[in-house]
Design a protein around this motif. Structure first.
Motif, short mmCIF file in Angstrom:
data_model
loop_
_atom_site.label_atom_id
_atom_site.label_comp_id
_atom_site.label_asym_id
_atom_site.label_seq_id
_atom_site.Cartn_x
_atom_site.Cartn_y
_atom_site.Cartn_z
N GLY A 249 0.80 -1.21 0.00
CA GLY A 249 0.00 0.00 0.00
C GLY A 249 0.83 1.26 0.00
N ILE A 250 2.14 1.11 0.23
CA ILE A 250 2.96 2.33 0.24
C ILE A 250 2.96 3.00 -1.13
N GLY A 251 2.84 2.20 -2.19
CA GLY A 251 2.82 2.74 -3.55
C GLY A 251 1.71 3.77 -3.72
N ASN A 252 0.54 3.46 -3.18
CA ASN A 252 -0.61 4.39 -3.31
C ASN A 252 -0.36 5.70 -2.58
N ILE A 253 0.20 5.59 -1.39
CA ILE A 253 0.48 6.80 -0.61
C ILE A 253 1.52 7.64 -1.34
N LEU A 254 2.55 6.96 -1.83
CA LEU A 254 3.62 7.66 -2.56
C LEU A 254 3.07 8.33 -3.82
N GLY A 255 2.24 7.60 -4.55
CA GLY A 255 1.66 8.14 -5.79
C GLY A 255 0.87 9.41 -5.52
N LYS A 256 0.05 9.40 -4.46
CA LYS A 256 -0.76 10.59 -4.11
C LYS A 256 0.14 11.77 -3.76
N GLU A 257 1.17 11.49 -2.97
CA GLU A 257 2.10 12.55 -2.56
C GLU A 257 2.80 13.18 -3.77
N ILE A 258 3.23 12.32 -4.69
CA ILE A 258 3.95 12.82 -5.89
C ILE A 258 3.02 13.71 -6.71
N GLU A 259 1.77 13.24 -6.90
CA GLU A 259 0.83 14.01 -7.72
C GLU A 259 0.53 15.36 -7.07
N LYS A 260 0.35 15.32 -5.72
CA LYS A 260 0.03 16.54 -4.98
C LYS A 260 1.16 17.57 -5.09
N ARG A 261 2.40 17.08 -5.01
CA ARG A 261 3.54 17.99 -4.96
C ARG A 261 4.08 18.40 -6.33
N THR A 262 3.86 17.56 -7.35
CA THR A 262 4.44 17.90 -8.67
C THR A 262 3.39 18.33 -9.69
N TRP A 263 2.13 18.01 -9.43
CA TRP A 263 1.02 18.24 -10.35
C TRP A 263 1.10 17.34 -11.58
N PHE A 264 1.98 16.35 -11.58
CA PHE A 264 2.02 15.42 -12.71
C PHE A 264 1.06 14.27 -12.45
N GLU A 265 0.32 13.91 -13.49
CA GLU A 265 -0.62 12.80 -13.34
C GLU A 265 0.17 11.55 -12.97
N THR A 266 -0.30 10.85 -11.92
CA THR A 266 0.46 9.71 -11.40
C THR A 266 -0.45 8.49 -11.27
N ARG A 267 0.08 7.34 -11.65
CA ARG A 267 -0.66 6.07 -11.51
C ARG A 267 0.20 5.08 -10.74
N VAL A 268 -0.48 4.12 -10.12
CA VAL A 268 0.23 3.17 -9.25
C VAL A 268 -0.10 1.73 -9.65
N THR A 269 0.91 0.88 -9.72
CA THR A 269 0.70 -0.55 -9.96
C THR A 269 1.36 -1.33 -8.82
N VAL A 270 0.58 -2.19 -8.18
CA VAL A 270 1.14 -3.04 -7.11
C VAL A 270 1.29 -4.44 -7.69
N LEU A 271 2.53 -4.92 -7.79
CA LEU A 271 2.74 -6.22 -8.45
C LEU A 271 2.36 -7.41 -7.56
N GLY A 272 2.54 -7.27 -6.25
CA GLY A 272 2.08 -8.30 -5.30
C GLY A 272 2.53 -9.70 -5.63
N HIS A 273 1.61 -10.65 -5.47
CA HIS A 273 1.96 -12.07 -5.56
C HIS A 273 2.28 -12.55 -6.98
N ILE A 274 2.06 -11.70 -7.97
CA ILE A 274 2.45 -12.06 -9.35
C ILE A 274 3.95 -12.39 -9.35
N GLN A 275 4.69 -11.68 -8.48
CA GLN A 275 6.15 -11.89 -8.41
C GLN A 275 6.52 -13.26 -7.86
N ARG A 276 5.60 -13.90 -7.17
CA ARG A 276 5.90 -15.19 -6.54
C ARG A 276 5.33 -16.37 -7.30
#
Ligand code: F6P
Length: 343
Positions: A249-276
């Motif tokens: 879930g850190i990705g989502n928090i980070l994505g929101k922070e980046i968008e808020k501070r840079t004004w660049f449209e930001t999207r988040v992908t969590v790879l999760g168990h696909i990696q395993r």
């Protein structure tokens, strides 16, 4: 009565476990050992849930992901009655030696049992690659390849839409997957648990990239990464039997922070168990195979309390104690090298 080696797989599953099981069985049969599979990690020893393993049972499993034995995060040292049952069953099943395939938690239990006089050998398994006393755990190579491919795919869509794309990868305590997949995938920032995230620095770096005409960015973040000014981002508060919280879930928090501070449209992908999931790479199939053969040879040589380990290109044995003492983290010099490619 034939000598009997038991094998169990514990903790998170990981591509390459089945090659280990296959190699143990193939090597055991040469020395006339019987092989007993214990289902679902330490849970199977507590519940006496077993399955005999022979040539037929391991036929065709080399390319298969997951574990044919099943797994769990059960910790027999959590409840006295579980530990008592596990020890009783070890004896009742007439086990000559037990091979535990696992990461820090499973091998931690293996080491404790060894200290109590049980004949245990370990095999290092985790996609996180954070076990000490070995250069590589199997499963890591597959996870890095899956994450790299994902980053490559995300790259083309980031470029087309002029977006910042945050990719969250696994890595509870250490950032090996993030670092290697980030480097291989050409990420513009890699944020890992070993080095807290300075959000201002990340945003400055992204803005500078955009100023020089690159109007998209890829940020790779490990699930266990932390901000300098807040604690770990947890998915829920529930702890497993080894006391770990579920991350993500850190990705989502980070994505929101980046968008808020840079004004660049930001999207988040969590790879999760696909990696395993899924088939192991050739590297992990071979590493798992070499570990399985070595573990069985340690059993035959009665070298208990040892773990198969990769050192350079050699498979050697190391005391289990060394593997479970502390985790292997990404060293600062490696992270410094990666920073050459940030921004
Ligand atoms: O320890 C390996 C790992 O894949 C970690 O990277 C991750 O935090 C954890 O397992 C997830 O475990 P589970 O699948 O039990 O939620």
């Amino acid at each position: 009565m034939k000598k009997q080696v038991a094998v169990l797989t514990g903790g998170g599953d990981c591509p390459g476990i089945n090659p280990v099981i296959r190699a143990i069985v193939r090597r055991a049969l040469i020395d006339d050992y019987q092989v007993l599979g214990i289902k679902n990690g330490w849970k199977g020893l507590i519940e006496k849930d077993t399955i005999p393993l022979n040539l037929e049972s391991v036929s065709g499993i080399l390319p298969r992901g997951g574990t044919i034995l099943g797994t769990s995060r059960t910790n027999p040292y959590k409840k006295a009655e579980d530990l008592k049952k596990a020890k009783e069953n070890y004896k009742a099943l007439k086990i000559t030696a037990l091979i535990a395939v696992g990461g820090e938690d499973t091998l931690g239990v293996a080491y404790k049992l060894y200290k109590e006089g049980f004949h245990i050998v370990g095999v290092p398994k985790t996609i996180d690659n954070d076990l000490s006393a070995t250069d590589r755990t199997f499963g890591f190579d597959t996870a890095v390849n899956i994450a790299t491919e994902a980053i490559d795919r995300i790259h083309t869509t980031a470029e087309s839409h002029h977006r910042v794309m945050v990719v969250e990868v696994m890595g509870r305590h250490s950032g090996w997957i993030g670092l290697e997949a980030g480097l291989a995938g050409g990420a513009d920032a890699i944020l890992i648990p070993e080095f807290p995230i300075d959000i201002d620095q990340v945003c400055t770096l992204i803005k500078k990239r955009h100023q020089r005409g690159k109007n998209f960015s890829i940020v790779v973040v490990s699930e266990g990464a932390k901000f300098t000014k807040s604690s770990e981002v947890l998915q829920d508060e529930e702890l497993d039997a080894f006391g770990h919280v579920r991350l993500g879930g850190i990705g989502n928090i980070l994505g929101k922070e980046i968008e808020k501070r840079t004004w660049f449209e930001t999207r988040v992908t969590v790879l999760g168990h696909i990696q395993r999931g899924g088939t192991p790479t050739a590297f992990d199939r071979i590493l798992g195979t070499r570990y399985g053969v070595k573990a069985m040879e340690l059993v035959i040589a009665k070298k208990f309390g040892q773990m198969a380990s990769l050192q350079g290109d050699k498979i050697v044995s190391v005391p289990l104690q060394k593997a479970v003492g502390s985790l292997k983290m990404v060293p600062p010099e490696l992270y410094e090298m990666a920073k050459v490619f940030f921004g």
